[in-house]
Design an enzyme around this catalytic site. Structure first.
Site, mmCIF file in Angstrom:
data_model
loop_
_atom_site.group_PDB
_atom_site.id
_atom_site.type_symbol
_atom_site.label_atom_id
_atom_site.label_comp_id
_atom_site.label_asym_id
_atom_site.label_seq_id
_atom_site.Cartn_x
_atom_site.Cartn_y
_atom_site.Cartn_z
ATOM 1 C CE LYS A 1 -4.489 0.798 0.118
ATOM 2 N NZ LYS A 1 -5.552 -0.057 -0.415
HETATM 3 P P1 NAD Z 1 -13.011 7.333 -2.900
HETATM 4 O O1 NAD Z 1 -12.046 8.382 -2.529
HETATM 5 O O2 NAD Z 1 -13.364 7.153 -4.343
HETATM 6 O O3 NAD Z 1 -14.389 7.532 -2.093
HETATM 7 C C1 NAD Z 1 -14.467 7.647 -0.709
HETATM 8 C C2 NAD Z 1 -15.884 8.083 -0.343
HETATM 9 O O4 NAD Z 1 -16.036 8.037 1.070
HETATM 10 C C3 NAD Z 1 -16.222 9.501 -0.778
HETATM 11 O O5 NAD Z 1 -17.579 9.532 -1.179
HETATM 12 C C4 NAD Z 1 -16.051 10.300 0.529
HETATM 13 O O6 NAD Z 1 -16.823 11.478 0.533
HETATM 14 C C5 NAD Z 1 -16.568 9.288 1.519
HETATM 15 N N1 NAD Z 1 -16.164 9.474 2.900
HETATM 16 C C6 NAD Z 1 -14.940 9.752 3.412
HETATM 17 N N2 NAD Z 1 -15.002 9.828 4.747
HETATM 18 C C7 NAD Z 1 -16.291 9.570 5.090
HETATM 19 C C8 NAD Z 1 -16.998 9.478 6.316
HETATM 20 N N3 NAD Z 1 -16.367 9.651 7.470
HETATM 21 N N4 NAD Z 1 -18.322 9.189 6.282
HETATM 22 C C9 NAD Z 1 -18.961 8.997 5.131
HETATM 23 N N5 NAD Z 1 -18.350 9.053 3.944
HETATM 24 C C10 NAD Z 1 -17.035 9.336 3.924
HETATM 25 O O7 NAD Z 1 -12.438 5.964 -2.302
HETATM 26 P P2 NAD Z 1 -12.805 4.473 -2.752
HETATM 27 O O8 NAD Z 1 -11.828 4.024 -3.771
HETATM 28 O O9 NAD Z 1 -14.267 4.366 -3.011
HETATM 29 O O10 NAD Z 1 -12.430 3.680 -1.426
HETATM 30 C C11 NAD Z 1 -13.321 3.538 -0.331
HETATM 31 C C12 NAD Z 1 -12.839 2.388 0.544
HETATM 32 O O11 NAD Z 1 -12.801 1.190 -0.225
HETATM 33 C C13 NAD Z 1 -11.432 2.543 1.130
HETATM 34 O O12 NAD Z 1 -11.394 1.906 2.381
HETATM 35 C C14 NAD Z 1 -10.574 1.784 0.141
HETATM 36 O O13 NAD Z 1 -9.357 1.348 0.720
HETATM 37 C C15 NAD Z 1 -11.506 0.617 -0.152
HETATM 38 N N6 NAD Z 1 -11.223 -0.101 -1.401
HETATM 39 C C16 NAD Z 1 -11.205 0.550 -2.590
HETATM 40 C C17 NAD Z 1 -10.981 -0.172 -3.753
HETATM 41 C C18 NAD Z 1 -11.031 0.467 -5.109
HETATM 42 O O14 NAD Z 1 -10.959 -0.277 -6.110
HETATM 43 N N7 NAD Z 1 -11.176 1.776 -5.228
HETATM 44 C C19 NAD Z 1 -10.752 -1.563 -3.680
HETATM 45 C C20 NAD Z 1 -10.785 -2.191 -2.438
HETATM 46 C C21 NAD Z 1 -11.026 -1.456 -1.305
#
Ligand code: NAD
Length: 426
Positions: free
Chosen positions: A116
């Site tokens: 990461k």
């Molecule tokens: P992103 O930046 O695209 O979206 C994050 C979202 O969460 C946004 O809508 C933001 O406004 C919201 N957010 C942040 N803090 C918040 C809170 N306290 N309460 C409510 N909403 C909140 O990120 P993402 O890629 O969607 O990732 C989200 C999660 O999924 C992370 O934990 C990431 O590690 C995990 N993840 C992502 C992927 C991927 O392919 N993008 C894959 C596996 C896991």
């Protein structure tokens, strides 16, 4: 519209992602009767890099950020994991996320270890040109440790396919030729895979529907609340709605919206594209963001950040099934409460593995210089996700514990098996 970020109620003082990740490893090691030396080997990152990332701002001033890349393990193959741009990024958070990537890749049987990275920056406070410069400098600082056969970054919170295009370009320019397989989650025009952008969410929806089936609940009789409306939450809400689930509430970092009869997710997505937040969506009521976690719904999908369901608020959670779209959204202490109340928690390393599965497909396609059809990508994703769901369910039914404990036992055993086969050098 002016958007302000409310107070975010995340993990309690004693629980951090790294403390939780290490505790999950210790639990799995105890169940598998693993010796202390091996536990220590798996507890520590194989390689960590901390870099200064100076940025010349558009106004000519200079700011310096801290960046990290942690390769927790690469015994089963190259390290793999996302890059996060967020103010909360620090070495311990990146260590935890890297360790979870090791287990996730092993659980869905990809030939990868876990990594990461991240930069402690709030990307919304900087121009696109500034973010491009930060991305390129960060990439050049970590250049010695990344590469198609070493460590392959991907998008995470605060980064996207454009970030990956800049990383790929920076790596390629330094190499003197185009290297598509150095990152995944790239634009399709640069060798990105069809279906990658929605793959994490597809996987979340697939296992959410499998969990509903296991509890004997038809999708049309289920309701859902989704925390986070980014790359994961947005499409997860859409796929659940398409499957007939009533998505009643959605939140982002600015607030939440509620429609008890079900949100029009497509219209909500259009509102977010236009305004930058779910807040102010006319076809729904405003809801306190923390209240979303306490709604009486069938499915709760935390898809934002880690540590949001913790000892302090787990008592108020009334969902019957929690599907971890985010990494580490339920702390270890909260996990125990939920298990005691028979709330089914589908763990992150299974629930959100769709992203790394299609990242793997993207890497394979880049190495083959051959593009797969969307149907091929999606059917192979489905096969891997449901195969992992079946393996974890069977392990839980036969050996007991929670789904997380079952998933961890399978993953840790696979990584340890690779270590034992390779032996210890020298
Ligand atoms: P992103 O930046 O695209 O979206 C994050 C979202 O969460 C946004 O809508 C933001 O406004 C919201 N957010 C942040 N803090 C918040 C809170 N306290 N309460 C409510 N909403 C909140 O990120 P993402 O890629 O969607 O990732 C989200 C999660 O999924 C992370 O934990 C990431 O590690 C995990 N993840 C992502 C992927 C991927 O392919 N993008 C894959 C596996 C896991």
């Amino acid at each position: 519209m002016t958007i302000t970020a409310p107070h975010t109620d995340t993990h309690s003082a004693t629980s951090t992602p790294l403390v939780d990740a290490l505790e999950q490893l210790r639990d799995a090691a105890a169940a598998l009767d693993i010796d202390e030396g091996s536990v220590q080997l798996l507890s520590q990152a194989r390689r960590e890099i901390s870099v200064g990332v100076p940025l010349r701002r558009d106004d000519g001033t200079v700011e310096v950020f801290r960046g990290y890349r942690v390769q927790h393990n690469f015994t089963r193959g190259p390290a793999k994991g996302g890059v996060r741009f967020a103010p909360s990024v620090d070495l311990d958070e990146v260590r935890a996320l890297a360790m979870w990537m090791t287990w996730k890749c092993a659980l869905v049987d990809l030939p990868y270890g876990g990594a990461k990275g991240g930069v402690a920056i709030d990307p919304r406070r900087y121009s696109d040109a500034e973010i491009e410069r930060v991305t390129r400098r960060y990439t050049s600082e970590i250049l010695p440790v990344i590469g198609p056969d070493r460590d392959i970054p991907a998008p995470d919170v605060g980064t996207d396919e454009r970030t990956m295009a800049w990383m790929m370009d920076t790596f390629s320019v330094s190499s003197g030729f185009t290297v598509q397989s150095v990152v995944t989650g790239k634009p399709v025009a640069l060798g990105g895979s069809l279906g990658r952008a929605t793959s994490t969410s597809r996987g979340v929806a697939l296992v959410a529907l499998a969990a509903l089936e296991r509890r004997g609940i038809a999708p049309r009789n289920a309701s859902a609340a989704v925390q986070g409306f980014g790359k994961v939450g947005r499409h997860a809400a859409r796929f659940l709605a398409e499957a007939g689930v009533r998505v009643v509430a959605v939140s982002d970092q600015y607030g939440a919206v509620l429609a008890p009869d079900g949100l029009d997710v497509e219209a909500l997505a259009a509102h977010v594209d236009a305004t930058g937040s779910v807040v102010g969506f006319a076809a729904a009521d405003a809801l306190d963001a923390d209240e979303l976690l306490r709604l009486e719904v069938t499915l709760l999908v935390p898809a934002a950040v880690e540590g949001v369901i913790h000892e302090g608020n787990v008592g108020g959670v009334r969902a019957r099934i929690i599907v971890e779209g985010a990494n580490g959204p339920v702390t270890t202490a909260a996990d125990a409460h939920l298990a005691a109340r028979d709330v089914l928690v589908v763990p992150d390393i299974l629930a959100n593995a769709g992203g790394v599965i299609v990242s793997y497909f993207e890497w394979v396609q880049a190495k083959q210089t051959y593009r797969w059809s969307l149907d091929t990508v999606e059917s192979r994703l489905r096969e891997r996700m449901l195969g992992a769901w079946d393996a974890v369910s069977t392990e839980q039914t036969t050996a007991g514990g929670t789904l997380r404990e079952a998933a961890m036992r399978i993953a840790v055993a696979r990584v340890l098996d690779a270590h034992r086969n390779r032996g210890l050098y020298p």
